[in-house]
Write an enzyme that holds these catalytic residues in place. Structure first.
Site: not given
Length: 279
Positions: A27, A33, A144, A147, A181
């Site tokens: 979230g 995202h 992503g 990570d 981000l």
């Protein structure tokens, strides 16, 4: 878009779907995202997202309780991306009883870098991802590259456990000044936010040096560590590793052009940031 919290209701809703693309999140969604949602749509249909702040992957001194929870805002963003289902379980939905069984990554990948500084983190990630995969049963899942170690661990886990899901890697989305981000960027003070792009700039200099022929990787790592420390950062690690397995490359592998990645984690004030660049 349907918002579902029950595992059984989710399975009923997705019954018969065999091209589902899945994007798991915690979230507090940002453009990074949302780019995962768009990439997921290129690889499958329908797109299913999840929002679950997973207690198992937080250490005792980490920010589980203050991790930002912005469900209504997240729902509006996902609706704009035409997500079919948002799975937003409560902790009771996901863990109705103590989670005694865990999925443990091997130490050679899960115990280094992030795993060294966040013990138990990847066991928490692998456990919840396996459980989410069981609930959604996607054909494709998108993670992503920001990570990077998590991406590699999840991909290897799916391969070794024969989970019938393809892991698609998404490029890191950055602000105009280069900062990757992250939901944790909101913790930065104005002065820290101005300094934060230095992490990416430092990794860029390391990459440029390697591409320029520098072969003393330890020296590059130490110089980068010192540079950040002198600017007020507290680095956990800066490491140049093989992309294939996050092991340090040998001299022969360097000369042969082994694909590499430089990874870093460092605290700026109270906020821990991670980033990486492929070389």
């Amino acid at each position: 878009m349907k918002v579902i919290s029950s595992i059984q209701e989710l399975r009923d809703q997705l019954r018969g779907q065999n091209r589902t693309a899945f994007v798991p999140t915690m979230g507090n969604l940002h453009e990074g995202h949302l780019s995962l949602m768009r990439l997921a749509r290129q690889h499958g249909d329908p797109v299913v997202a999840s929002i679950f702040v997973n207690r198992l992957q937080f250490g005792p001194n980490e920010d589980f309780d203050k991790y930002p929870r912005t469900l209504q805002d997240d729902i509006e963003k996902l609706q704009q991306e035409n997500v079919y289902v948002l799975f937003a379980p409560t902790e009771r939905d996901m863990y109705p009883e103590p989670q005694e069984y865990r999925v443990l990554p091997p130490d050679d990948l899960g115990g280094i870098l992030e795993g060294e500084f966040r013990p138990g983190f990847f066991a928490g990630v692998c456990t919840v991802v396996t459980k989410l995969m069981s609930c959604v049963q996607p054909r494709v899942a998108v993670f992503g590259k920001k990570d990077y170690q998590q991406l590699m661990i999840v991909r290897r886990m799916c391969q070794q456990l024969a989970l019938p899901v393809e892991i698609v890697a998404a490029e890191t989305v950055r602000d105009e000044d280069g900062l990757a981000l992250s939901s944790r960027n909101r913790y930065l003070t104005p002065d820290e936010r101005r300094e934060a792009p230095e992490l990416a700039k430092t990794l860029q200099r390391v990459r440029d040096s390697v591409l320029g022929g520098e072969r003393d990787l330890g020296k590059l790592e130490q110089h980068a560590h010192t540079h950040l420390a002198e600017r007020g950062w507290v680095p956990d690690y800066i490491a140049i590793r093989r992309r294939a397995n996050l092991i340090a490359p040998s001299a022969a592998e360097l000369e042969a052009g082994e694909p590499l990645v430089v990874l870093a984690a460092a605290k700026l004030g109270a906020t821990r940031l991670i980033d990486n660049l492929e070389i």
